[in-house]
Design a protein around this motif. Structure first.
Motif, PDB file in Angstrom:
ATOM      1  N   TYR A  37      47.812  71.502 -18.613  1.00  0.00           N
ATOM      2  CA  TYR A  37      48.287  71.077 -19.861  1.00  0.00           C
ATOM      3  C   TYR A  37      47.026  71.716 -20.667  1.00  0.00           C
ATOM      4  O   TYR A  37      47.409  72.171 -21.893  1.00  0.00           O
ATOM      5  CB  TYR A  37      48.062  69.572 -19.962  1.00  0.00           C
ATOM      6  CG  TYR A  37      48.125  68.934 -21.161  1.00  0.00           C
ATOM      7  CD1 TYR A  37      49.282  68.719 -21.761  1.00  0.00           C
ATOM      8  CD2 TYR A  37      47.085  68.644 -22.191  1.00  0.00           C
ATOM      9  CE1 TYR A  37      49.647  68.264 -23.126  1.00  0.00           C
ATOM     10  CE2 TYR A  37      47.329  68.388 -23.366  1.00  0.00           C
ATOM     11  CZ  TYR A  37      48.565  68.109 -23.800  1.00  0.00           C
ATOM     12  OH  TYR A  37      48.809  67.507 -25.042  1.00  0.00           O
ATOM     13  N   LEU A  38      45.815  71.804 -20.297  1.00  0.00           N
ATOM     14  CA  LEU A  38      44.732  72.250 -21.144  1.00  0.00           C
ATOM     15  C   LEU A  38      45.078  73.997 -21.357  1.00  0.00           C
ATOM     16  O   LEU A  38      44.733  74.564 -22.293  1.00  0.00           O
ATOM     17  CB  LEU A  38      43.347  72.419 -20.432  1.00  0.00           C
ATOM     18  CG  LEU A  38      42.786  70.780 -20.461  1.00  0.00           C
ATOM     19  CD1 LEU A  38      41.408  70.799 -19.775  1.00  0.00           C
ATOM     20  CD2 LEU A  38      42.602  70.632 -22.037  1.00  0.00           C
ATOM     21  N   TYR A  39      45.470  74.623 -20.209  1.00  0.00           N
ATOM     22  CA  TYR A  39      45.760  76.128 -20.295  1.00  0.00           C
ATOM     23  C   TYR A  39      46.952  76.298 -21.351  1.00  0.00           C
ATOM     24  O   TYR A  39      46.958  77.094 -22.150  1.00  0.00           O
ATOM     25  CB  TYR A  39      46.429  76.496 -18.968  1.00  0.00           C
ATOM     26  CG  TYR A  39      47.109  77.752 -18.916  1.00  0.00           C
ATOM     27  CD1 TYR A  39      46.130  79.164 -19.174  1.00  0.00           C
ATOM     28  CD2 TYR A  39      48.197  78.347 -19.093  1.00  0.00           C
ATOM     29  CE1 TYR A  39      46.651  80.365 -19.353  1.00  0.00           C
ATOM     30  CE2 TYR A  39      48.757  79.601 -18.936  1.00  0.00           C
ATOM     31  CZ  TYR A  39      47.938  80.438 -19.132  1.00  0.00           C
ATOM     32  OH  TYR A  39      48.535  81.818 -19.291  1.00  0.00           O
ATOM     33  N   LEU A  40      48.097  75.583 -21.290  1.00  0.00           N
ATOM     34  CA  LEU A  40      49.221  75.719 -22.254  1.00  0.00           C
ATOM     35  C   LEU A  40      48.700  75.391 -23.468  1.00  0.00           C
ATOM     36  O   LEU A  40      49.343  75.884 -24.621  1.00  0.00           O
ATOM     37  CB  LEU A  40      50.441  74.935 -21.721  1.00  0.00           C
ATOM     38  CG  LEU A  40      51.000  75.735 -20.349  1.00  0.00           C
ATOM     39  CD1 LEU A  40      51.958  74.618 -19.753  1.00  0.00           C
ATOM     40  CD2 LEU A  40      51.754  77.026 -20.493  1.00  0.00           C
ATOM     41  N   LYS A  41      48.185  74.118 -23.805  1.00  0.00           N
ATOM     42  CA  LYS A  41      48.013  73.552 -25.164  1.00  0.00           C
ATOM     43  C   LYS A  41      46.606  74.143 -25.907  1.00  0.00           C
ATOM     44  O   LYS A  41      46.589  73.965 -26.976  1.00  0.00           O
ATOM     45  CB  LYS A  41      48.126  72.135 -25.197  1.00  0.00           C
ATOM     46  CG  LYS A  41      49.249  71.701 -24.578  1.00  0.00           C
ATOM     47  CD  LYS A  41      50.498  71.939 -25.490  1.00  0.00           C
ATOM     48  CE  LYS A  41      50.423  70.945 -26.852  1.00  0.00           C
ATOM     49  NZ  LYS A  41      51.574  71.082 -27.508  1.00  0.00           N
ATOM     50  N   VAL A  42      45.661  74.601 -24.990  1.00  0.00           N
ATOM     51  CA  VAL A  42      44.401  74.830 -25.561  1.00  0.00           C
ATOM     52  C   VAL A  42      44.059  76.466 -25.582  1.00  0.00           C
ATOM     53  O   VAL A  42      43.909  77.308 -26.370  1.00  0.00           O
ATOM     54  CB  VAL A  42      43.095  74.072 -24.906  1.00  0.00           C
ATOM     55  CG1 VAL A  42      41.934  74.537 -25.594  1.00  0.00           C
ATOM     56  CG2 VAL A  42      43.567  72.673 -25.389  1.00  0.00           C
ATOM     57  N   TRP A  43      44.142  76.875 -24.236  1.00  0.00           N
ATOM     58  CA  TRP A  43      43.844  78.056 -24.073  1.00  0.00           C
ATOM     59  C   TRP A  43      44.607  79.157 -24.534  1.00  0.00           C
ATOM     60  O   TRP A  43      44.365  80.087 -25.297  1.00  0.00           O
ATOM     61  CB  TRP A  43      43.868  78.397 -22.263  1.00  0.00           C
ATOM     62  CG  TRP A  43      43.327  80.028 -22.034  1.00  0.00           C
ATOM     63  CD1 TRP A  43      44.428  80.740 -21.574  1.00  0.00           C
ATOM     64  CD2 TRP A  43      41.964  80.565 -22.076  1.00  0.00           C
ATOM     65  NE1 TRP A  43      43.668  82.043 -21.319  1.00  0.00           N
ATOM     66  CE2 TRP A  43      42.546  81.901 -21.597  1.00  0.00           C
ATOM     67  CE3 TRP A  43      40.771  80.415 -22.384  1.00  0.00           C
ATOM     68  CZ2 TRP A  43      41.341  82.790 -21.454  1.00  0.00           C
ATOM     69  CZ3 TRP A  43      39.828  81.146 -22.427  1.00  0.00           C
ATOM     70  CH2 TRP A  43      40.080  82.437 -22.046  1.00  0.00           C
ATOM     71  N   LEU A  44      46.084  79.071 -24.358  1.00  0.00           N
ATOM     72  CA  LEU A  44      47.046  80.028 -24.978  1.00  0.00           C
ATOM     73  C   LEU A  44      46.779  80.201 -26.427  1.00  0.00           C
ATOM     74  O   LEU A  44      47.066  81.290 -27.021  1.00  0.00           O
ATOM     75  CB  LEU A  44      48.328  79.752 -24.358  1.00  0.00           C
ATOM     76  CG  LEU A  44      48.737  80.166 -22.982  1.00  0.00           C
ATOM     77  CD1 LEU A  44      50.258  79.863 -22.615  1.00  0.00           C
ATOM     78  CD2 LEU A  44      48.561  81.909 -23.140  1.00  0.00           C
ATOM     79  N   PRO A  45      47.058  79.027 -27.180  1.00  0.00           N
ATOM     80  CA  PRO A  45      47.128  78.990 -28.542  1.00  0.00           C
ATOM     81  C   PRO A  45      45.698  79.556 -29.038  1.00  0.00           C
ATOM     82  O   PRO A  45      45.688  80.365 -30.117  1.00  0.00           O
ATOM     83  CB  PRO A  45      47.221  77.617 -28.952  1.00  0.00           C
ATOM     84  CG  PRO A  45      47.704  76.922 -27.813  1.00  0.00           C
ATOM     85  CD  PRO A  45      47.329  77.680 -26.686  1.00  0.00           C
TER      86      PRO A  45
END
Length: 144
Positions: A37-45
């Motif tokens: 979730y952190l990867y998709l919602k924080v890191w990528l954006p």
């Protein structure tokens, strides 16, 4: 024994897990899910740095998994249409995998073998078809 106290304004819940192997599985699932979730919602954006597909970079062809990261991100935004366009295979395999897991738990040997080979055949077929121009609609959509 693990106690998790979850407090909100209107309710208080307690989750008690006594089996250590179950505790490890639950915590592992929460940890992996949280990291995803952190990867998709924080890191990528923030960075725009995604996971490149090595197979696509080397061959120029789409593997069966191309677009899954974007698809999961779209699912988190509840954009099912885009999620399906990025990689439709996961919408086919997810229910089959759930039935497969039931077959494994119940020890239905014939059913689990048929499901396993069906999922393998679908994955290979999807990987081949999405690279044929006639089936270009199976390619993951671009980010533009």
């Amino acid at each position: 024994m693990l106690w998790l106290n979850l407090r909100s304004t209107n309710m208080r819940m307690r989750l008690i897990i006594t089996n250590s192997s179950v505790c490890k599985k639950v915590l592992g699932t929460i940890g992996i899910g949280g990291a995803g979730y952190l990867y998709l919602k924080v890191w990528l954006p923030l960075t725009g740095i995604g996971i490149p597909c090595v197979f696509h970079e080397v061959t120029g062809l789409y593997c069966p998994g191309c677009g899954i990261t974007r698809s999961l991100g779209a699912m988190l935004r509840l954009d099912i249409h885009d999620a399906f366009r990025y990689n439709m295979l996961i919408f086919i395999l997810a229910p089959l995998y759930l039935v497969y897991m039931v077959a494994v738990k119940k020890d239905w040997v014939n059913t689990k073998n048929v499901l396993l080979y069906s999922m393998l055949g679908l994955t290979i077929s999807f990987g081949i078809l999405r690279n044929i121009p006639l089936f270009s609609w199976m390619e993951p959509t671009s980010l533009i």
